[in-house]
Design a protein around this motif. Structure first.
Motif, PDB file in Angstrom:
ATOM      1  N   LYS A 233      62.445  58.651  51.093  1.00 56.17           N
ATOM      2  CA  LYS A 233      62.519  57.228  51.451  1.00 56.17           C
ATOM      3  C   LYS A 233      61.260  56.492  51.016  1.00 56.17           C
ATOM      4  N   GLU A 234      60.090  57.121  51.214  1.00 57.29           N
ATOM      5  CA  GLU A 234      58.844  56.469  50.806  1.00 57.29           C
ATOM      6  C   GLU A 234      58.788  56.273  49.291  1.00 57.29           C
ATOM      7  N   MET A 235      59.257  57.255  48.534  1.00 53.63           N
ATOM      8  CA  MET A 235      59.227  57.111  47.074  1.00 53.63           C
ATOM      9  C   MET A 235      60.155  55.987  46.627  1.00 53.63           C
ATOM     10  N   ILE A 236      61.327  55.873  47.239  1.00 52.43           N
ATOM     11  CA  ILE A 236      62.251  54.788  46.878  1.00 52.43           C
ATOM     12  C   ILE A 236      61.612  53.438  47.192  1.00 52.43           C
ATOM     13  N   ASP A 237      60.988  53.311  48.360  1.00 59.08           N
ATOM     14  CA  ASP A 237      60.341  52.044  48.727  1.00 59.08           C
ATOM     15  C   ASP A 237      59.217  51.702  47.750  1.00 59.08           C
ATOM     16  N   ILE A 238      58.428  52.692  47.378  1.00 56.72           N
ATOM     17  CA  ILE A 238      57.304  52.439  46.467  1.00 56.72           C
ATOM     18  C   ILE A 238      57.809  51.947  45.119  1.00 56.72           C
ATOM     19  N   VAL A 239      58.798  52.622  44.576  1.00 67.24           N
ATOM     20  CA  VAL A 239      59.266  52.282  43.227  1.00 67.24           C
ATOM     21  C   VAL A 239      59.987  50.936  43.220  1.00 67.24           C
ATOM     22  N   LEU A 240      60.868  50.703  44.198  1.00 66.87           N
ATOM     23  CA  LEU A 240      61.606  49.428  44.207  1.00 66.87           C
ATOM     24  C   LEU A 240      60.668  48.258  44.498  1.00 66.87           C
ATOM     25  N   SER A 241      59.653  48.442  45.346  1.00 69.72           N
ATOM     26  CA  SER A 241      58.685  47.365  45.593  1.00 69.72           C
ATOM     27  C   SER A 241      57.900  47.044  44.328  1.00 69.72           C
TER      28      SER A 241
END
Length: 676
Positions: free
Chosen positions: A16-24
């Motif tokens: 979840k953290e990786m998805i948030d980082i990349v999409l942000s």
């Protein structure tokens, strides 16, 4: 020195953290505004950029994880086997393989959807393709969340592993649990390994460093090993086995000859023979520890025989290297970590044996042959048959003898620690701190010296020359008294009578006492409160007392008392019907002054007239009274604001703006996760 960056691996985020980082990052780093009025090629380019940028970010993140974690096949076998023991090599490779597969899948998804976006026929179609591409990428990352969490746990554990250089000079300590390995480690290095009286206190490898002959040696403390089959050993024991198998080091096998560790010498010998294959081609030293509990000479014949067999095996490992041992005594060493007997001997023996082996291996290598032709050893030829022994100067011999005598005195001298043990130990014996005082009289050492005397700190007045100064003062006072006695009592060229001389002497004595008292008060004026004269409790300054003292001297005190009373009464005027002002007779005055003039004259004679604030005093710098009034008004006006600010306190009512509009309204720059 080989360095593995196990402590510098980047933190692995979960799915979840990786998805948030990349999409942000995609939202912030790419354009966000698109209109349906744009040309179709521009719309396709807009959404293709989003998909490509997201794929690049995922690729960078996953590649960093794959490349920063060590590959078990490429690093030193010691680290490879240690990581296999700690984390299971199969699980470790499987997790990294899943991350690599996810990276490839995300690349394929981005490639396919970019190809579809090239043929998007509308804004809606392009947007749907972009959402589908990003959604599939995020789904792939979510599926590898367990692998990412596993790798993060491994990264945290790797960061706590000690930095061990497999190729440097190393001393390895092994043996049964609770035989004194960690205590020896703490004695010869600055490491702080936990030591407890139970088994398996040390659960991992600990590293310390020590020096010998200006070289740095790496000392490794291993967990205890039990004598059982290889398959039954746990992870803690396998760490020790891995270090013994892969590190080229001098091995110290610790043997508890007292049996206080819970294992007999026979059990420890059995462990030695079961793992002796790991000692081949390594300098081996058998350390008999805890000789303070049981000396090595007092063990039984059976145990001594077992120890000698272990010594013979240790010699075989050394002979197996291809060179005869120079000193068989260095193979078996006795010591005690509690009393520190033999610790330095064990350390020196291990370092010396390891150094000899490393030099021998270098001499056998091919590199030394390239250097030997550059060396030339010069051997001087003797010019005669006379022997010339080393000459030591006489001064050096005397200095050595003096130093030896001082060392002997220091050994025989009783210390405070010895006195404490003889007199009840710590908490009972109190050391005498005065016995080393250097005083003129030995009896003065036990004198009780007060710290505070008459409200003063005694040490503020301590002076080494105080007796000498006191003698000088007494001598000076005697000279002054002699001068006063010799002084002739002549006043106005008239000879005084004996009674007058006695009275004058008393007066001068009283005067000198008053002067001395005044000087004492002046010297302590800063530490003495000032008492007004009206609160004089002792009544030292009354006219009655002065009269009594003057009468005792044979003098008439009436004039002195009247003078003191007239001076203390002030400047009052008495007026009677027969007497005028200033004592003039009313009948002698030709013209009687008016009542107004009399009041003004009496007022001016009784008190001084106060000056109005507007009056100009010479030296103030004002031209006239108007200019001074103007300056006073400006000063009051300027101080008014400062006075108001000074009066403002916590109780003054202030209602601040809790939410300023310019900080809490407007367009969101980043956006929220659920609005994507």
């Amino acid at each position: 020195m080989v360095q593995y960056n196990l402590k510098k691996i980047t933190v692995v985020p979960n799915g979840k953290e990786m998805i948030d980082i990349v999409l942000s990052r995609t939202q912030r780093q790419t354009p966000t505004v698109v209109h349906k009025g744009y040309a179709l090629s521009r719309l396709r380019q807009f959404y293709m950029r989003k998909v490509k940028y997201t794929q690049q970010n995922f690729h960078e993140k996953l590649s960093a994880i794959i490349y920063e974690f060590p590959r078990l096949d490429d690093i030193h076998p010691f680290y490879g086997d240690l990581l296999h023991v700690l984390y299971n090599k199969d699980h470790y490779k499987l997790a990294l393989g899943q991350v690599n597969t996810a990276r490839n899948l995300i690349g394929k998804i981005a490639k396919d959807y970019v190809k579809l976006l090239k043929y998007g026929d509308s804004l809606y179609r392009c947007k749907c393709l972009k959402v589908a591409a990003l959604g599939r990428m995020c789904t792939v990352v979510k599926r590898i969340s367990p692998s990412l969490a596993y790798l993060e746990q491994i990264r945290q554990h790797m960061a706590r592993l000690p930095s061990i250089d497999p190729n440097t000079r190393t001393i390895l300590i092994c043996g049964y649990p609770n035989v004194g390995k960690s205590s020896f480690m703490n004695k010869i290095t600055r490491a702080d390994v936990d030591v407890q009286p139970y088994a398996f206190t040390t659960k991992s490898l600990f590293v310390g460093h020590t020096d010998y002959k200006y070289l740095r040696y790496q000392v490794i403390d291993t967990p205890g090993i039990l004598d059982r089959p290889f398959e039954d050993r746990n992870i803690i024991e396998m760490c020790s086995i891995t270090a013994l198998a892969h590190l080229r080091a001098a091995v110290l096998f610790f043997l508890d000859i007292s049996g206080s560790c819970g294992y007999s010498i026979a059990q420890q010998a059995a462990l030695f023979h079961s793992i002796k294959s790991l000692f081949m081609n390594k300098p081996l030293i058998i350390v008999c520890n805890k000789i303070d509990l049981q000396p090595i000479e007092s063990i039984s014949e059976e145990d001594r025989k077992l120890v000698m067999e272990m010594k013979a095996e240790a010699l075989k490992t050394v002979i197996g290297q291809g060179s005869e041992p120079t000193n068989e005594e260095g193979v078996l060493v006795a010591m005690s970590t509690l009393t520190e007997d033999g610790i330095i001997a064990v350390k020196n023996a291990a370092c010396e044996r390891l150094l000899d082996q490393r030099v021998e291996l270098k001499m056998k290598s091919k590199k030394i042959n390239d250097c030997l032709n550059r060396f030339h050893v010069a051997v001087p030829k003797p010019r005669d048959r006379m022997e010339r022994p080393p000459c030591i100067p006489q001064a050096v011999l005397e200095a050595r003898a003096k130093q030896a005598a001082e060392n002997a005195d220091r050994e025989t001298k009783r210390t405070e620690k010895d006195l404490e043990n003889e007199n009840g130990g710590a908490g009972v014996y109190s050391a005498n701190l005065r016995k080393h005082y250097i005083l003129a009289n030995e009896e003065w050492k036990e004198d009780i010296m007060p710290e505070i005397l008459d409200g003063h700190n005694v040490y503020d007045f301590v002076d080494p020359d105080i007796l000498q100064r006191l003698e000088e003062l007494e001598r000076e006072e005697g000279l002054r008294l002699a001068e006063d006695a010799v002084d002739d009592f002549e006043m106005d060229d008239l000879e005084l009578t004996p009674q007058e001389k006695e009275a004058l002497a008393e007066i001068r004595k009283k005067k000198s006492l008053l002067i001395r008292e005044h000087r004492m008060k002046k010297s302590t004026a800063e530490s003495r409160p000032i008492v007004p004269r009206k609160f004089d409790k002792d009544r030292k300054f009354t006219s009655e007392r002065m009269g009594r003292e003057l009468s005792s001297l044979g003098l008439d005190p009436s004039l002195a008392i009247s003078r003191a009373r007239s001076r203390s009464r002030g400047r009052k005027r008495h007026r009677s019907p027969e007497t005028g002002i200033n004592g003039q007779d009313a009948m002698d005055m030709d013209i009687e002054p008016s009542n107004k003039k009399l009041r003004a004259r009496s007022r001016s004679a009784s008190r001084s007239k106060s000056r109005p604030p507007s009056e100009v005093v010479p030296g103030e710098g004002f031209r006239d009274s108007s200019q001074k009034n103007k300056a006073i008004k400006l000063f009051k006006k300027s101080s008014m604001k400062r006075n108001k600010d000074a009066r403002r306190g916590e109780a003054d009512r202030v209602i601040p703006t809790l939410k300023p509009k310019h900080l809490f309204s407007g367009k969101r720059s980043i956006g929220k996760t659920q609005r994507r």
